[in-house]
Design an enzyme around this catalytic site. Sequence first.
Site, mmCIF file in Angstrom:
data_model
loop_
_atom_site.group_PDB
_atom_site.id
_atom_site.type_symbol
_atom_site.label_atom_id
_atom_site.label_comp_id
_atom_site.label_asym_id
_atom_site.label_seq_id
_atom_site.Cartn_x
_atom_site.Cartn_y
_atom_site.Cartn_z
ATOM 1 N N THR A 457 0.972 -1.268 -0.048
ATOM 2 C CA THR A 457 0.221 0.164 0.108
ATOM 3 C C THR A 457 0.836 1.231 -0.076
ATOM 4 O O THR A 457 2.106 1.358 0.377
ATOM 5 C CB THR A 457 -1.071 0.020 1.277
ATOM 6 O OG1 THR A 457 -1.442 1.159 1.527
ATOM 7 C CG2 THR A 457 -0.287 -0.285 2.733
ATOM 8 N N TYR A 500 -1.803 -0.649 10.744
ATOM 9 C CA TYR A 500 -1.845 -1.044 9.206
ATOM 10 C C TYR A 500 -0.725 -0.749 8.326
ATOM 11 O O TYR A 500 -0.134 -1.723 7.768
ATOM 12 C CB TYR A 500 -3.029 -0.693 8.570
ATOM 13 C CG TYR A 500 -3.364 -0.914 7.288
ATOM 14 C CD1 TYR A 500 -3.833 -2.179 6.817
ATOM 15 C CD2 TYR A 500 -3.115 0.054 6.025
ATOM 16 C CE1 TYR A 500 -4.085 -2.898 5.280
ATOM 17 C CE2 TYR A 500 -3.240 -0.394 4.834
ATOM 18 C CZ TYR A 500 -3.619 -1.597 4.482
ATOM 19 O OH TYR A 500 -3.801 -1.965 3.178
HETATM 20 N N1 NAD Z 1 -8.704 -1.800 -2.570
HETATM 21 C C1 NAD Z 1 -7.571 -0.982 -2.536
HETATM 22 O O1 NAD Z 1 -7.602 0.019 -2.717
HETATM 23 C C2 NAD Z 1 -6.338 -1.310 -1.910
HETATM 24 C C3 NAD Z 1 -5.311 -0.508 -1.851
HETATM 25 C C4 NAD Z 1 -3.910 -0.679 -1.479
HETATM 26 C C5 NAD Z 1 -3.611 -2.076 -1.032
HETATM 27 N N2 NAD Z 1 -4.616 -3.025 -1.262
HETATM 28 C C6 NAD Z 1 -4.478 -4.250 -0.710
HETATM 29 O O2 NAD Z 1 -4.935 -5.227 -1.584
HETATM 30 C C7 NAD Z 1 -5.348 -6.403 -1.059
HETATM 31 C C8 NAD Z 1 -6.785 -6.863 -1.638
HETATM 32 O O3 NAD Z 1 -7.594 -5.880 -1.103
HETATM 33 P P1 NAD Z 1 -8.924 -5.837 -1.253
HETATM 34 O O4 NAD Z 1 -9.559 -4.217 -1.618
HETATM 35 O O5 NAD Z 1 -9.440 -6.543 -2.330
HETATM 36 O O6 NAD Z 1 -9.647 -6.086 0.196
HETATM 37 P P2 NAD Z 1 -10.809 -7.229 0.505
HETATM 38 O O7 NAD Z 1 -10.929 -7.060 2.097
HETATM 39 O O8 NAD Z 1 -11.819 -7.209 -0.506
HETATM 40 O O9 NAD Z 1 -9.956 -8.899 0.434
HETATM 41 C C9 NAD Z 1 -9.330 -9.039 1.260
HETATM 42 C C10 NAD Z 1 -9.338 -10.729 1.151
HETATM 43 O O10 NAD Z 1 -8.671 -11.186 2.210
HETATM 44 C C11 NAD Z 1 -9.364 -12.307 3.112
HETATM 45 N N3 NAD Z 1 -8.839 -12.217 4.342
HETATM 46 C C12 NAD Z 1 -8.671 -11.404 5.428
HETATM 47 N N4 NAD Z 1 -7.932 -11.870 6.394
HETATM 48 C C13 NAD Z 1 -7.590 -13.141 5.873
HETATM 49 C C14 NAD Z 1 -6.748 -14.069 6.661
HETATM 50 N N5 NAD Z 1 -6.180 -13.908 7.860
HETATM 51 N N6 NAD Z 1 -6.520 -15.198 6.046
HETATM 52 C C15 NAD Z 1 -6.887 -15.552 4.600
HETATM 53 N N7 NAD Z 1 -7.870 -14.532 4.198
HETATM 54 C C16 NAD Z 1 -8.084 -13.349 4.633
HETATM 55 C C17 NAD Z 1 -10.706 -11.565 3.178
HETATM 56 O O11 NAD Z 1 -11.714 -12.358 3.497
HETATM 57 C C18 NAD Z 1 -11.210 -10.864 1.951
HETATM 58 O O12 NAD Z 1 -11.720 -11.786 0.834
HETATM 59 C C19 NAD Z 1 -4.984 -6.281 0.311
HETATM 60 O O13 NAD Z 1 -4.015 -6.689 0.669
HETATM 61 C C20 NAD Z 1 -4.820 -4.866 0.526
HETATM 62 O O14 NAD Z 1 -4.395 -4.349 1.494
HETATM 63 C C21 NAD Z 1 -5.905 -2.576 -1.571
#
Ligand code: NAD
Length: 690
Positions: A457, A500
């Site tokens: 991130t 985070y």
């Molecule tokens: N969406 C954004 O804008 C954004 C920006 C920067 C970074 N990210 C990173 O991208 C990744 C995906 O983000 P997203 O927006 O799809 O989030 P999201 O919450 O939709 O998806 C995360 C998934 O991880 C699963 N999860 C959570 N804890 C877990 C665990 N302990 N074991 C197994 N599975 C677990 C959840 O059930 C979920 O399906 C994340 O790592 C997030 O930090 C996202």
Amino acid sequence: MAEHAPKPHANHSPSTQSIQVGVVEWFPFEAYVGVEDSIERLERLGVSQLRTGVSWADWNRPGGPAWLEWLLPRLTERFDLLPCFHYVPPSLGEVPSTSAPPINLDLFAHFVGHVIEQYGESFEYVELWNEPNNRVEWDYTRDPGWIKFSAMVGAAASWSRELGKRVVLGGLSPIDPNVLEILFERGLMRFIDVVGVHGFPGTWDARWSGWPAEIQRIQAVLDRHGSDAPVWITEAGYSTARHDEPAQVLAFVDATEAPGVERLYWYGLRDLEPERSAQTGFHLDEHDYHCGLVRNDGTPKLLYRAWERGGFDAVRELAGWQRERVSVEDGQPLVIVTGGAGFIGTNLVDRLLTDGRAVVIVDNLARSGAETNLRWLRQRHGGRAQFEAVDLRDPFALRRALEHEIDAVYHLAGQVAVTTSLVDPISDFEINARGTLNLLELLRARPTPPPLIFTSTNKVYGALEDLKFVARGPRYEPADTRLREHGIDERRPLDLHSPYGCSKGAADQYILDYARSYGLPTVVFRMSCIYGPRQLGTEDQGWVAHFMLSAIDRRPITIYGDGRQVRDVLAVGDLVDALVLAREQVESLRGEAFNIGGGPSRTLSLLQLCRRIERLHGAAPKLSFEDWRVGDQRYYVSDTRRFAARTGWRPRHSLDAGLEQLYAWLCQLRGVNAKRPRAAAFAAQEEAVR
Ligand SMILES: NC(=O)c1ccc[n+]([C@@H]2O[C@H](COP(=O)([O-])OP(=O)(O)OC[C@H]3O[C@@H](n4cnc5c(N)ncnc54)[C@H](O)[C@@H]3O)[C@@H](O)[C@H]2O)c1
């Protein structure tokens, strides 16, 4: 119909034709508030059968009768109650312990008789004792052959029957036909109408042979003695101490399918308070603390969520996904997507499956709505992706999920909200930092570690406090022209803000270091805001979707800060392109981090997004303003030129088209008509693939 349309809140307690399902909850002495909270939560599940402990020991304490006088009527006015009478007052025991036989065996019958006379009108059954073959509950080493137990419970059972009650034998735990045989020999079973058994497969029951076989062994003893007493599972449960909430769902469904059982009580509603001593001692056995449907902080676990949302059908669907094994095409290496049921993960898996790849989704479904994403993937692609319900914190389960020939790992799973990390930094660390390390170690152990692409991130760059930003109309702009033209590049020093930021930053650095120290082919994406279909945005994460949903639902939006903070936003389809490219070109990218986002040509301030929503939706969202949140950047725009130059990647979605697509998807989710023609066309196109 909208995917999320709630079912009518009738009694959707899970019950098949043959089994009624209730819940077991033990209420600590004088926990008045806890009882009220539990009643409310159980009612939300539509539960009507409740089994609870009526403690003889508590009744003997100062305030004990008053507590029971409040508790029993309160519960019986809401539930069909099965009171379970147990626990010797230490002052009356052979030794001062709640599990020691009492010196005067008849006193138990007096206690049971008294309670029935006082409150018995509102219950039909009494359960006499709990787990007679569990030394923690009944110290059978002081009662070889259950002689005292049979005399004590026999007297209470006979009296209960005289008072018009039917008697349930305290559940055997473990399920042991030998003990039942002994209780027949002692003559106790003449007074018993129902035989209770307890089962905790995967938690405490070693040598478990499955509900059908376990029940059959008990049934064989009953048959031999000509008893027609039905068997109830008076307690079944599963501890999520290993963070394996999907396994709790499976254990629950298994128990509801136990053949020939009329009734099942699931243990329990709420995890034990970590500060309290369990029956076995203070954290002597961690399993004791995690058998609830909701965690100790009150947040629902996966089983509760599904049960509340869709009753038994939803619970069974979750179990079905876990039981299924997909046969992967001959020798085709698999692509692992951790977090594959999340927003970005679902979009990535959809692309990979469309491209004919074989995929394993590793996800614990912690994200509310992840089940909906999985269902969508199955509707589009059938059961072509293997679902592994695994938590990153469980290295053994993770290892089993990775026992394949692997082409690549996309590591997306994680705790994703800054706000949640501030409330519970330890879980955030365990999932994001430790969970990533678990994965890295498993990959390092392989003879040829596959490529790993990690979604980090922009938060790793901190609040950018050294940079000067000026407010221009509805947005902040950098004073520095270069920064304004290109955004933040990868030379920016790391400055981890918020738990985070720290946990993701630690993972980001480990991923890069495993390339350096062990030669793993890893790539890090430091991502800005990603948006698009399948984003179930909340106030804590996914702000673009959250703002749009609030407008659609006519909810006010809280803006933290002045709303001029600027982000670059990237349509999820463009991110998926970048993820696929990173895998293809991993040899030239390995060991490097790249800033990925919409770049300077795709930026929005919060206020500007609100204006766009007004244009899309035809009405301005209502705004309220609060203080800035910790670590919130005034401005963050990614300089993506390095990744673009190395791979040829270019975002394809304009801001207009991307936002419209998300708006249309959210309208469809809520079952409302998208206002704009193009958005409506997108919704129709999505509908066609269902
Ligand atoms: N969406 C954004 O804008 C954004 C920006 C920067 C970074 N990210 C990173 O991208 C990744 C995906 O983000 P997203 O927006 O799809 O989030 P999201 O919450 O939709 O998806 C995360 C998934 O991880 C699963 N999860 C959570 N804890 C877990 C665990 N302990 N074991 C197994 N599975 C677990 C959840 O059930 C979920 O399906 C994340 O790592 C997030 O930090 C996202």
